[in-house]
Design a protein around this motif. Sequence first.
Motif, PDB file in Angstrom:
ATOM      1  N   GLU A  56       0.846  -1.186   0.000  1.00 11.11           N
ATOM      2  CA  GLU A  56       0.000   0.000   0.000  1.00 11.11           C
ATOM      3  C   GLU A  56       0.886   1.241   0.000  1.00 11.11           C
ATOM      4  N   LEU A  57       0.392   2.304  -0.564  1.00 10.29           N
ATOM      5  CA  LEU A  57       1.207   3.508  -0.707  1.00 10.29           C
ATOM      6  C   LEU A  57       1.729   4.006   0.628  1.00 10.29           C
ATOM      7  N   ASP A  58       0.908   3.866   1.662  1.00  7.46           N
ATOM      8  CA  ASP A  58       1.323   4.336   2.985  1.00  7.46           C
ATOM      9  C   ASP A  58       2.418   3.467   3.599  1.00  7.46           C
ATOM     10  N   ASP A  59       2.636   2.259   3.034  1.00  5.65           N
ATOM     11  CA  ASP A  59       3.699   1.387   3.536  1.00  5.65           C
ATOM     12  C   ASP A  59       5.080   1.846   3.070  1.00  5.65           C
ATOM     13  N   ILE A  60       5.114   2.777   2.152  1.00  4.58           N
ATOM     14  CA  ILE A  60       6.379   3.232   1.575  1.00  4.58           C
ATOM     15  C   ILE A  60       6.784   4.544   2.233  1.00  4.58           C
ATOM     16  N   PRO A  61       7.860   4.541   3.016  1.00 11.20           N
ATOM     17  CA  PRO A  61       8.278   5.782   3.674  1.00 11.20           C
ATOM     18  C   PRO A  61       8.929   6.736   2.691  1.00 11.20           C
ATOM     19  N   MET A  62       9.126   7.958   3.096  1.00 10.04           N
ATOM     20  CA  MET A  62       9.914   8.890   2.298  1.00 10.04           C
ATOM     21  C   MET A  62      11.347   8.371   2.231  1.00 10.04           C
ATOM     22  N   ALA A  63      11.984   8.572   1.092  1.00 11.83           N
ATOM     23  CA  ALA A  63      13.361   8.092   0.935  1.00 11.83           C
ATOM     24  C   ALA A  63      14.287   8.705   1.977  1.00 11.83           C
ATOM     25  N   ALA A  64      14.010   9.925   2.365  1.00 13.78           N
ATOM     26  CA  ALA A  64      14.848  10.596   3.368  1.00 13.78           C
ATOM     27  C   ALA A  64      14.785   9.912   4.726  1.00 13.78           C
ATOM     28  N   ASP A  65      13.716   9.136   4.948  1.00 11.07           N
ATOM     29  CA  ASP A  65      13.537   8.444   6.227  1.00 11.07           C
ATOM     30  C   ASP A  65      13.879   6.956   6.133  1.00 11.07           C
ATOM     31  N   SER A  66      14.447   6.533   5.013  1.00 10.13           N
ATOM     32  CA  SER A  66      14.703   5.115   4.782  1.00 10.13           C
ATOM     33  C   SER A  66      16.159   4.894   4.398  1.00 10.13           C
ATOM     34  N   ALA A  67      16.657   3.716   4.723  1.00 11.30           N
ATOM     35  CA  ALA A  67      17.996   3.318   4.263  1.00 11.30           C
ATOM     36  C   ALA A  67      17.973   2.862   2.812  1.00 11.30           C
ATOM     37  N   LEU A  68      16.785   2.700   2.245  1.00  7.60           N
ATOM     38  CA  LEU A  68      16.667   2.264   0.862  1.00  7.60           C
ATOM     39  C   LEU A  68      16.924   3.422  -0.096  1.00  7.60           C
ATOM     40  N   ASP A  69      17.590   3.100  -1.179  1.00  8.52           N
ATOM     41  CA  ASP A  69      17.850   4.084  -2.234  1.00  8.52           C
ATOM     42  C   ASP A  69      16.967   3.851  -3.451  1.00  8.52           C
ATOM     43  N   MET A  70      16.597   2.592  -3.680  1.00  6.70           N
ATOM     44  CA  MET A  70      15.855   2.224  -4.879  1.00  6.70           C
ATOM     45  C   MET A  70      14.690   1.321  -4.515  1.00  6.70           C
ATOM     46  N   ILE A  71      13.597   1.478  -5.254  1.00  2.61           N
ATOM     47  CA  ILE A  71      12.477   0.538  -5.193  1.00  2.61           C
ATOM     48  C   ILE A  71      12.233   0.014  -6.600  1.00  2.61           C
ATOM     49  N   ARG A  72      12.184  -1.300  -6.711  1.00  2.00           N
ATOM     50  CA  ARG A  72      11.897  -1.911  -8.004  1.00  2.00           C
ATOM     51  C   ARG A  72      10.466  -2.438  -7.978  1.00  2.00           C
ATOM     52  N   VAL A  73       9.690  -2.014  -8.931  1.00  2.00           N
ATOM     53  CA  VAL A  73       8.284  -2.393  -9.009  1.00  2.00           C
ATOM     54  C   VAL A  73       8.164  -3.586  -9.948  1.00  2.00           C
ATOM     55  N   ALA A  74       7.636  -4.694  -9.435  1.00 10.17           N
ATOM     56  CA  ALA A  74       7.449  -5.908 -10.232  1.00 10.17           C
ATOM     57  C   ALA A  74       5.989  -6.034 -10.630  1.00 10.17           C
ATOM     58  N   CYS A  75       5.754  -6.344 -11.899  1.00  9.75           N
ATOM     59  CA  CYS A  75       4.368  -6.431 -12.372  1.00  9.75           C
ATOM     60  C   CYS A  75       4.269  -7.412 -13.523  1.00  9.75           C
ATOM     61  N   TYR A  76       3.020  -7.806 -13.817  1.00  7.57           N
ATOM     62  CA  TYR A  76       2.711  -8.552 -15.032  1.00  7.57           C
ATOM     63  C   TYR A  76       2.185  -7.575 -16.079  1.00  7.57           C
ATOM     64  N   VAL A  77       2.060  -8.045 -17.305  1.00 10.33           N
ATOM     65  CA  VAL A  77       1.783  -7.130 -18.412  1.00 10.33           C
ATOM     66  C   VAL A  77       0.452  -6.389 -18.226  1.00 10.33           C
ATOM     67  N   HIS A  78      -0.540  -7.053 -17.622  1.00  2.06           N
ATOM     68  CA  HIS A  78      -1.829  -6.397 -17.441  1.00  2.06           C
ATOM     69  C   HIS A  78      -1.816  -5.384 -16.290  1.00  2.06           C
ATOM     70  N   GLN A  79      -0.691  -5.291 -15.579  1.00  3.42           N
ATOM     71  CA  GLN A  79      -0.578  -4.383 -14.441  1.00  3.42           C
ATOM     72  C   GLN A  79       0.342  -3.192 -14.714  1.00  3.42           C
ATOM     73  N   VAL A  80       0.757  -3.021 -15.949  1.00  2.00           N
ATOM     74  CA  VAL A  80       1.770  -2.007 -16.241  1.00  2.00           C
ATOM     75  C   VAL A  80       1.297  -0.608 -15.854  1.00  2.00           C
ATOM     76  N   ASP A  81       0.030  -0.305 -16.073  1.00  2.00           N
ATOM     77  CA  ASP A  81      -0.461   1.029 -15.695  1.00  2.00           C
ATOM     78  C   ASP A  81      -0.353   1.244 -14.193  1.00  2.00           C
ATOM     79  N   LYS A  82      -0.670   0.211 -13.413  1.00  2.00           N
ATOM     80  CA  LYS A  82      -0.548   0.314 -11.958  1.00  2.00           C
ATOM     81  C   LYS A  82       0.927   0.398 -11.545  1.00  2.00           C
ATOM     82  N   ALA A  83       1.783  -0.318 -12.264  1.00  5.41           N
ATOM     83  CA  ALA A  83       3.213  -0.277 -11.965  1.00  5.41           C
ATOM     84  C   ALA A  83       3.775   1.121 -12.194  1.00  5.41           C
TER      85      ALA A  83
END
Length: 316
Positions: free
Chosen positions: A94-121
């Motif tokens: 969920e969108l709220d599960d994703i913190p601001m990058a400034a508050d996270s040790a993560l630098d990158m998020i990779r979005v995985a999807c199937y072809v029918h989900q590309v718009d959501k991706a």
Amino acid sequence: MYKQEIKVMDCTVRDGGLMNKWQFSDNFVRGVYNACVEAGIDYMEIGYLSSEKAFDRSVYGPWKFCLQKDLERIVGKNETNLKLSAMADIGRIELDDIPMAADSALDMIRVACYVHQVDKAVALAHHCMDKGYEVCINLMAVSTVNEHELDEALKDIAASRVKTFYAVDSYGSMYVESIQHLVRKYINALPGKEIGIHAHNNMQMAMSNTYTAIMEGCTMLDATLMGLGRGAGNCPIEILIAFLKNPKYRLLPLLQVIQDYVHPMQSQIDWGYHIPYLISGALNAHPRRSLEWMDSDKKNDFVTFMKEMHDNEILE
């Protein structure tokens, strides 16, 4: 094979976690992290970003969720050149599960999807970019997608702000000709975007397919220690680094963590080349059935598995 623009991503914890529900010890994850830092690896994918509404914390380990407190326990403030990544599946975050990058040790998020989900991706990727992250989109199971569907998906990617798009051999069913076609198609359809490669090893083609992708212009390369990953696993990072001949990478730290942590894990996790994984790859089928077969008391009855898989594929 020295190319300055190439970047390598270690996916050992994220992809390997598919084999043990991300129940890695802190020492294991820290060992992989330290090895990636010392080896000069560019990115480490440390797990998934997932909603606790979708997955039970009592079943899945911390690297299914990548909460900041868990990240800090392993990497501290990560004052290194290694960038950290996590993967997010459409419909499992969920969108709220994703913190601001400034508050996270993560630098990158990779979005995985199937072809029918590309718009959501694309929508999720833009949301992550707006929060300050680098973003990739990984289109899964592309070996089952027809050319028209793929062309339409690529139009959406081309119109997006996403800078990196991955060629993914989800089922480990592709040969070099398919990778060559796919990467050329992506590069032509997505001018100005970086193309990555994520190869599975069901047909023992992951390294060859990664090599082919490099020759065709891929510059983001996924690999894992000893190929640790779902089922047959992935392109082995130690082979990739030995091949690249790039002076920014060091092989010895990778061999050390393999010796200390990954090789001993083979007695607990049955990844790598096994006939049931070959069969699912040869049939261009999702490996879920081969994973189930490998967990059964019939794991070495290859003939029955082949017959059942073949009959089921015809029916489907």
